[in-house]
Design a protein around this motif. Sequence first.
Motif, mmCIF file in Angstrom:
data_model
loop_
_atom_site.group_PDB
_atom_site.id
_atom_site.type_symbol
_atom_site.label_atom_id
_atom_site.label_comp_id
_atom_site.label_asym_id
_atom_site.label_seq_id
_atom_site.Cartn_x
_atom_site.Cartn_y
_atom_site.Cartn_z
ATOM 1 N N SER A 151 -19.067 -25.206 18.923
ATOM 2 C CA SER A 151 -20.138 -26.864 19.456
ATOM 3 C C SER A 151 -20.683 -26.161 20.609
ATOM 4 O O SER A 151 -19.704 -25.261 21.955
ATOM 5 N N CYS A 153 -20.963 -27.695 23.266
ATOM 6 C CA CYS A 153 -21.287 -28.682 24.028
ATOM 7 C C CYS A 153 -19.837 -28.137 25.376
ATOM 8 O O CYS A 153 -19.170 -27.522 24.985
ATOM 9 N N ALA A 191 -18.631 -32.287 18.244
ATOM 10 C CA ALA A 191 -17.595 -31.901 19.238
ATOM 11 C C ALA A 191 -16.485 -32.269 18.682
ATOM 12 O O ALA A 191 -15.298 -30.567 19.511
ATOM 13 N N THR A 221 -22.555 -34.230 20.303
ATOM 14 C CA THR A 221 -22.988 -33.861 21.213
ATOM 15 C C THR A 221 -24.318 -33.243 20.901
ATOM 16 O O THR A 221 -24.504 -33.972 20.024
ATOM 17 N N GLY A 225 -25.984 -29.846 24.953
ATOM 18 C CA GLY A 225 -24.368 -29.228 24.907
ATOM 19 C C GLY A 225 -24.152 -30.777 25.878
ATOM 20 O O GLY A 225 -23.060 -30.553 26.689
ATOM 21 N N LEU A 228 -22.250 -35.118 25.855
ATOM 22 C CA LEU A 228 -20.642 -36.282 25.112
ATOM 23 C C LEU A 228 -20.487 -37.901 24.407
ATOM 24 O O LEU A 228 -19.999 -38.383 25.767
#
Length: 269
Positions: A151, A153, A191, A221, A225, A228
């Motif tokens: 991810s 994130c 995420a 996410t 990134g 969240l």
Amino acid sequence: MAQVKALVITGYGTNCHAESAHAATQAGADSATVVYFSDLVAGRNRLEDYNFLIFPGGFLDGDDLGAAQAAALRWKFAKTKDGHALLDQLKAFFNAGGLVMGICNGFQLLVKLGLLPGLNGEYFDRQVSLSLNDSAKFEDRWVQLKANPNSPCVFTKGIDTLDLPIRHGEGKLIPKDDATLQALIDNNLIALQYAHPESGAPTQEYPFNPNGSPHAIAGLTDPSGRVLGLMPHPEAFNHKTNHPNWTRGIDTQLGTVLMENAVNHLKGQ
């Protein structure tokens, strides 16, 4: 090194603002200011003065019309005292590189506002929602989460698994269609996933997946990134004694690690 100035929004039924502000400072933020939504409208605070925005948990507007639905409309149509759209401040905050975290009710707000998941760069256009748990009841328990190493994130970097508490009645992710769910998977925007405590693998099994969310989705996410949203409460695991197994001497990573990653990202700019 940049200073990290966190802003925690409260009002209209939010009730986790104090814990969220505490967790942010514990994670290394230089300051964490709790501000009422009405203060933003009145112009007493502006988003541009901060770089870490937190929408904490609670029961916005009593979850009438659906969790965070009324709040999403409030954000979309509110105007500040000088007549400018408040949503423009949020867009400018995001475009300037700010980080945004939505926890539980805050996650519900982010998806209904359309800031998540931002597929194809289409922000502020609702692509998913969060609805009633499959159990048809409020769930209050601890869960294990599996982080997606692929991810983008910034909050979940370096995390494998994490134990966090959940407490929600509307946590099941509902994508607009099958293609949207597949896009979330293909773009690694999932995420965090609910995991089985024995195998550590993502699961649909109740109660380890407490709401029946497809693909065990616990947090999303966006492509950058920098946003969240998650249903579990990281701010509620800010000390080892918060964990139900702490007396057994089990050493588990605090939930505030998500905020530490956010702080480190901002300080590294």
